[in-house]
Design an enzyme around this catalytic site. Structure first.
Site, PDB file in Angstrom:
ATOM      1  N   GLY A  10       0.993  -1.286   0.032  1.00 31.11           N
ATOM      2  CA  GLY A  10      -0.131   0.168  -0.002  1.00 31.11           C
ATOM      3  C   GLY A  10       0.841   1.283  -0.098  1.00 31.11           C
ATOM      4  O   GLY A  10       2.111   0.991   0.594  1.00 31.11           O
ATOM      5  N   ARG A  74       0.302  -8.523  -6.613  1.00 28.83           N
ATOM      6  CA  ARG A  74       0.963  -9.443  -7.206  1.00 28.83           C
ATOM      7  C   ARG A  74       2.235  -9.893  -6.268  1.00 28.83           C
ATOM      8  O   ARG A  74       3.239  -9.139  -6.531  1.00 28.83           O
ATOM      9  CB  ARG A  74       1.491  -9.069  -8.696  1.00 28.83           C
ATOM     10  CG  ARG A  74       1.685  -9.989  -9.657  1.00 28.83           C
ATOM     11  CD  ARG A  74       1.410  -9.917 -10.932  1.00 28.83           C
ATOM     12  NE  ARG A  74       2.295 -10.734 -11.864  1.00 28.83           N
ATOM     13  CZ  ARG A  74       3.090 -10.401 -12.782  1.00 28.83           C
ATOM     14  NH1 ARG A  74       2.817  -9.363 -13.239  1.00 28.83           N
ATOM     15  NH2 ARG A  74       3.819 -11.084 -13.562  1.00 28.83           N
ATOM     16  N   ASP A 105       5.716  -4.841   5.724  1.00 24.81           N
ATOM     17  CA  ASP A 105       6.210  -6.025   6.222  1.00 24.81           C
ATOM     18  C   ASP A 105       6.094  -7.026   5.056  1.00 24.81           C
ATOM     19  O   ASP A 105       6.951  -7.777   4.951  1.00 24.81           O
ATOM     20  CB  ASP A 105       5.589  -6.621   7.389  1.00 24.81           C
ATOM     21  CG  ASP A 105       3.852  -6.747   7.247  1.00 24.81           C
ATOM     22  OD1 ASP A 105       3.465  -6.172   6.465  1.00 24.81           O
ATOM     23  OD2 ASP A 105       3.369  -7.633   7.863  1.00 24.81           O
ATOM     24  N   THR A 127       4.977   2.265   6.509  1.00 28.14           N
ATOM     25  CA  THR A 127       3.586   1.986   6.757  1.00 28.14           C
ATOM     26  C   THR A 127       2.910   2.843   7.716  1.00 28.14           C
ATOM     27  O   THR A 127       3.713   3.189   8.441  1.00 28.14           O
ATOM     28  CB  THR A 127       3.442   0.663   7.426  1.00 28.14           C
ATOM     29  OG1 THR A 127       2.154   0.475   7.552  1.00 28.14           O
ATOM     30  CG2 THR A 127       4.252   0.447   8.441  1.00 28.14           C
ATOM     31  N   ASP A 129       1.167   2.220   9.326  1.00 28.23           N
ATOM     32  CA  ASP A 129       0.453   1.293  10.549  1.00 28.23           C
ATOM     33  C   ASP A 129       1.616   1.410  11.720  1.00 28.23           C
ATOM     34  O   ASP A 129       1.262   1.020  12.744  1.00 28.23           O
ATOM     35  CB  ASP A 129       0.208   0.087  10.357  1.00 28.23           C
ATOM     36  CG  ASP A 129      -1.028  -0.098   9.304  1.00 28.23           C
ATOM     37  OD1 ASP A 129      -1.566   0.910   8.929  1.00 28.23           O
ATOM     38  OD2 ASP A 129      -0.834  -1.209   8.387  1.00 28.23           O
ATOM     39  N   ASP A 131       4.020  -0.689  12.188  1.00 23.91           N
ATOM     40  CA  ASP A 131       3.879  -2.133  12.809  1.00 23.91           C
ATOM     41  C   ASP A 131       5.011  -3.041  12.410  1.00 23.91           C
ATOM     42  O   ASP A 131       4.923  -4.218  12.468  1.00 23.91           O
ATOM     43  CB  ASP A 131       2.581  -2.840  12.760  1.00 23.91           C
ATOM     44  CG  ASP A 131       2.337  -2.951  11.168  1.00 23.91           C
ATOM     45  OD1 ASP A 131       3.036  -2.499  10.127  1.00 23.91           O
ATOM     46  OD2 ASP A 131       1.331  -3.734  10.901  1.00 23.91           O
ATOM     47  N   ARG A 173      -4.465  -1.893  10.677  1.00 25.00           N
ATOM     48  CA  ARG A 173      -4.581  -3.349  10.974  1.00 25.00           C
ATOM     49  C   ARG A 173      -4.841  -3.863  12.224  1.00 25.00           C
ATOM     50  O   ARG A 173      -5.734  -3.441  12.882  1.00 25.00           O
ATOM     51  CB  ARG A 173      -3.417  -3.908   9.901  1.00 25.00           C
ATOM     52  CG  ARG A 173      -3.345  -3.623   8.502  1.00 25.00           C
ATOM     53  CD  ARG A 173      -2.526  -4.657   7.825  1.00 25.00           C
ATOM     54  NE  ARG A 173      -1.074  -4.266   8.235  1.00 25.00           N
ATOM     55  CZ  ARG A 173       0.023  -4.895   7.492  1.00 25.00           C
ATOM     56  NH1 ARG A 173      -0.258  -5.160   6.429  1.00 25.00           N
ATOM     57  NH2 ARG A 173       1.186  -4.581   7.858  1.00 25.00           N
TER      58      ARG A 173
HETATM   59  O1  F6P Z   1      -1.240  -1.311   5.936  1.00 26.67           O
HETATM   60  C1  F6P Z   1      -1.944   0.123   5.715  1.00 26.67           C
HETATM   61  C2  F6P Z   1      -3.198  -0.069   5.496  1.00 26.67           C
HETATM   62  O2  F6P Z   1      -3.671   1.445   5.055  1.00 26.67           O
HETATM   63  C3  F6P Z   1      -3.902  -0.560   6.872  1.00 26.67           C
HETATM   64  O3  F6P Z   1      -4.073   0.353   7.708  1.00 26.67           O
HETATM   65  C4  F6P Z   1      -5.303  -0.920   6.099  1.00 26.67           C
HETATM   66  O4  F6P Z   1      -6.061  -1.963   6.835  1.00 26.67           O
HETATM   67  C5  F6P Z   1      -4.907  -1.351   4.819  1.00 26.67           C
HETATM   68  O5  F6P Z   1      -3.577  -0.872   4.370  1.00 26.67           O
HETATM   69  C6  F6P Z   1      -5.804  -1.228   3.583  1.00 26.67           C
HETATM   70  O6  F6P Z   1      -5.588  -1.738   2.706  1.00 26.67           O
HETATM   71  P1  F6P Z   1      -5.989  -1.484   1.010  1.00 26.67           P
HETATM   72  O7  F6P Z   1      -5.477  -0.102   0.592  1.00 26.67           O
HETATM   73  O8  F6P Z   1      -5.761  -2.608   0.451  1.00 26.67           O
HETATM   74  O9  F6P Z   1      -7.360  -1.226   1.392  1.00 26.67           O
END
Ligand code: F6P
Length: 351
Positions: A10, A74, A105, A127, A129, A131, A173
């Site tokens: 992401g 991918r 990660d 990230t 997050d 994390d 997450r």
């Molecule tokens: O890991 C970053 C994040 O924004 C999380 O906080 C969230 O759960 C996830 O990605 C959302 O993913 P996507 O952009 O695939 O909806």
């Protein structure tokens, strides 16, 4: 030396600042030829690259998203050994001596697997997050916290005007870092985290008590938060993604649970991808620049299989195999948890 740079997983605020810093530093320190790989490992597999020079990366520091694009649909490892070998062959065909992977990660796990198979890889932790194992602060997190803080403050004034309970669901997450830090920064009354399953009766009691005193309540809830004995995480499987995707909605579930227990009206807001888009904060621009410069130094020194990181406030690096071991949640003894409790913030724990 020819070095590829990719952004995986992401997006997050600060990716362009890393691309800029790593390119400039590689050019200055080891006269490297730098190529940008389009759309992460998918682009590396397909050999989609473009030249990055001083001019190509100028004016990028403040831009959100990633000029290289990213792909989290991918993952070459999902295609087994064949997938990994295809990436390695493609990197060789492109004449890459090393690849800098900027990501979370998942990206670091792929980088580690490729490094084990002989491709010279280094990583930069990204990230919102926060994390990533072995990393005190990933870039992107500060921006997400700033956006969530502003949202909570805005919810507070409208909540106060109407005497309502206002819930804000933040991303993260299975880690509650964004909810915790923004909740503290915006003076939320309740903070609900995945690390501490909440007791709905305790949350309702806080709202009722505030109903009689201040009329309104602000609740910061992490998307991974769950009630004691129950799981309210709303998620869905999407083809090509190695883990379920969260669709947001914990705040709505919680709102319904609360509404049947209190008399004030409850409203829920899911902040979503607003936390990831747009310009990075000054802090994230500086951190991303430091990471980009540091990872370039690793490459110029020939130190591969490592991820740059911040530990004890100092810039350093850790082995990729140590990073690829799970995720970093808020530990129970983290001082911010106690700080919140001591100033009267409820973490949804029974009295
Ligand atoms: O890991 C970053 C994040 O924004 C999380 O906080 C969230 O759960 C996830 O990605 C959302 O993913 P996507 O952009 O695939 O909806």
């Amino acid at each position: 030396m020819r070095v590829g740079v990719l952004t995986g997983g992401g997006d997050g605020p600060g990716l362009n600042a890393v691309i800029r810093a790593v390119t400039k530093s590689l050019i200055r320190h080891c006269n490297a030829q730098v190529v940008g790989i389009e759309e992460g490992f998918a682009g590396l597999m397909d050999g989609r690259v473009r030249q990055l020079d001083w001019r190509a990366v100028s004016g990028l520091i403040h831009l959100g998203g990633t000029v290289l694009g990213t792909s989290n649909r991918r993952n070459p490892l999902l295609e087994g050994e064949e997938g990994a070998q295809r990436v390695i062959e493609s990197a060789r065909a492109l004449g890459l001596d090393a690849v800098v992977a900027v990501g979370g990660d998942g990206t670091m796990a792929i980088a580690q697997a490729l490094w084990q198979r002989g491709l010279a890889m280094v990583g930069v932790p990204k990230t919102i997050d926060n994390d990533i194992v072995g990393c005190e602060r990933s870039f992107g997190f500060d921006t997400a916290v700033a956006i969530a803080t502003e949202a909570l403050e805005r919810l507070q004034t409208t909540g106060q005007a109407h005497g309502r309970v206002m819930l804000l669901e933040t991303m993260g997450r299975d880690a509650g870092w964004i909810a915790l830090e923004s909740g503290i920064a915006a003076a939320a009354d309740v903070i609900l985290l995945p690390e501490i399953p909440y007791d709905i009766e305790a949350v309702a009691a806080v709202c009722r008590e505030r109903e009689s005193r201040q009329r309104f309540t602000v609740i910061s809830v992490a998307e991974g938060a769950r009630a004691r004995g129950g799981d309210v995480v709303v998620q869905e499987r999407i083809e090509g993604r190695d883990e379920p995707v969260r669709l947001g909605g914990v705040a709505h579930v919680l709102a319904a649970q609360l509404q049947s227990r209190i008399s004030s009206e409850v409203r829920a807001t899911v902040l979503g991808h607003v936390q990831r888009g747009g310009a990075p904060t000054a802090f994230d621009r500086v951190l991303a620049t430091r990471y980009g410069n540091e990872v370039a130094q690793l490459v110029c020194r020939g130190e591969f299989g490592r991820m740059v990181t911040l530990q004890g406030g100092e810039l350093t690096s850790v082995a990729l195999d140590a990073v690829a071991q799970g995720r970093r949640s808020i530990p129970p003894e983290h001082p911010l948890l106690d700080c919140a409790r001591q100033i009267g913030v409820s973490l949804g724990e029974p009295a």
